[in-house]
Structures are given as structure tokens and as C-alpha cells.
Design a protein around this motif. Structure first.
Motif, PDB file in Angstrom:
ATOM      1  N   MET A 190      -6.036  -3.459   1.904  1.00  0.00           N
ATOM      2  CA  MET A 190      -4.607  -3.728   1.705  1.00  0.00           C
ATOM      3  C   MET A 190      -3.811  -3.462   2.977  1.00  0.00           C
ATOM      4  O   MET A 190      -2.886  -4.211   3.307  1.00  0.00           O
ATOM      5  N   SER A 193      -0.664   0.665   0.100  1.00  0.00           N
ATOM      6  CA  SER A 193      -1.936   1.245   0.518  1.00  0.00           C
ATOM      7  C   SER A 193      -1.782   2.733   0.836  1.00  0.00           C
ATOM      8  O   SER A 193      -2.674   3.528   0.544  1.00  0.00           O
ATOM      9  N   LEU A 235       2.819  -4.256   1.013  1.00  0.00           N
ATOM     10  CA  LEU A 235       1.377  -4.025   0.915  1.00  0.00           C
ATOM     11  C   LEU A 235       0.961  -2.795   1.706  1.00  0.00           C
ATOM     12  O   LEU A 235       0.142  -1.992   1.248  1.00  0.00           O
ATOM     13  N   GLY A 248      -1.821  -6.368   5.041  1.00  0.00           N
ATOM     14  CA  GLY A 248      -0.395  -6.208   5.298  1.00  0.00           C
ATOM     15  C   GLY A 248      -0.055  -6.313   6.767  1.00  0.00           C
ATOM     16  O   GLY A 248       0.919  -6.961   7.143  1.00  0.00           O
ATOM     17  N   SER A 270       4.482  -8.160   3.190  1.00  0.00           N
ATOM     18  CA  SER A 270       3.437  -7.503   3.970  1.00  0.00           C
ATOM     19  C   SER A 270       3.734  -6.016   4.169  1.00  0.00           C
ATOM     20  O   SER A 270       2.826  -5.182   4.084  1.00  0.00           O
TER      21      SER A 270
END
Length: 102
Positions: free
Chosen positions: A14, A41, A37, A18, A34
Motif C-alpha cells: 500500500m 498503510s 493510501l 501510494g 495516493s
């Protein structure tokens, strides 16, 4: 029980998706997704390390909840900025944002 490495692999994937999306996209909304993400994470890492290193405590979960709240506020502000950019330029491409300086 799932091993810690599997969670960290998902979190790493992830993170890199991203980063790749943030670097390669030219649309502000895609860049915002992004960044989300990347933040998700980090939240996964908080929870996983808390669960496996300190199983009876909840600090990692509270850090994750706090980070989710910060992420929601950041998203609201970013969408407001993107809406204002769209009102001025009629698109949300990054290449023409220099026009807003002058």
C-alpha cells in the motif's frame, strides 16, 4: 492466527502504490487518494505492531484512530482547496497551478 509479516507486506505494498500514484499522477484527486493510501498503510503498521508487541494494550489502536481523524480533516481541507482551484481554472491538473500565483 496470521503472522505479522503478512500484515507488513500488505502495508508495504500500500505504501509503494501510494508513493507511485503520488509521483506519477497529474490530477489532484488522484494524488489525494495516493496520500490516503500512504496514511492507511501507516495506520496498519500502528495496529499490527501494537497487537504483536503489546497484545494487552491499546496505544496502537488509539494512534490509528487519531491518525484516521487527522486524515479525515486533511481530506476535507484538500477537497475544499481542489474545489476552489476548479472554480478558478475549470480543471484540476497540477501543471497549470502556477497560474494561481499571479
Amino acid at each position: 492466527m496470521i503472522h505479522m509479516e503478512y500484515y507488513l507486506i500488505v502495508s508495504t505494498i500500500m505504501m509503494f502504490v501510494g508513493i507511485y500514484g503520488f509521483v506519477t499522477r497529474r490530477n489532484l484527486l488522484a494524488m489525494l487518494i495516493s496520500v490516503e493510501l500512504i496514511l492507511n498503510s501507516v495506520d496498519i503498521n500502528f495496529v499490527v505492531f501494537n497487537r504483536f508487541l503489546f497484545p494487552g494494550q491499546l496505544e496502537g489502536f488509539f494512534f490509528a484512530l487519531f491518525a484516521i481523524g487527522i486524515s479525515a480533516a486533511e481530506t476535507a481541507v484538500a477537497i475544499a482547496i481542489i474545489i476552489n482551484i476548479y472554480r478558478n481554472l475549470r480543471h484540476i491538473q497540477v501543471k497549470d497551478l502556477k497560474k494561481l500565483k499571479w
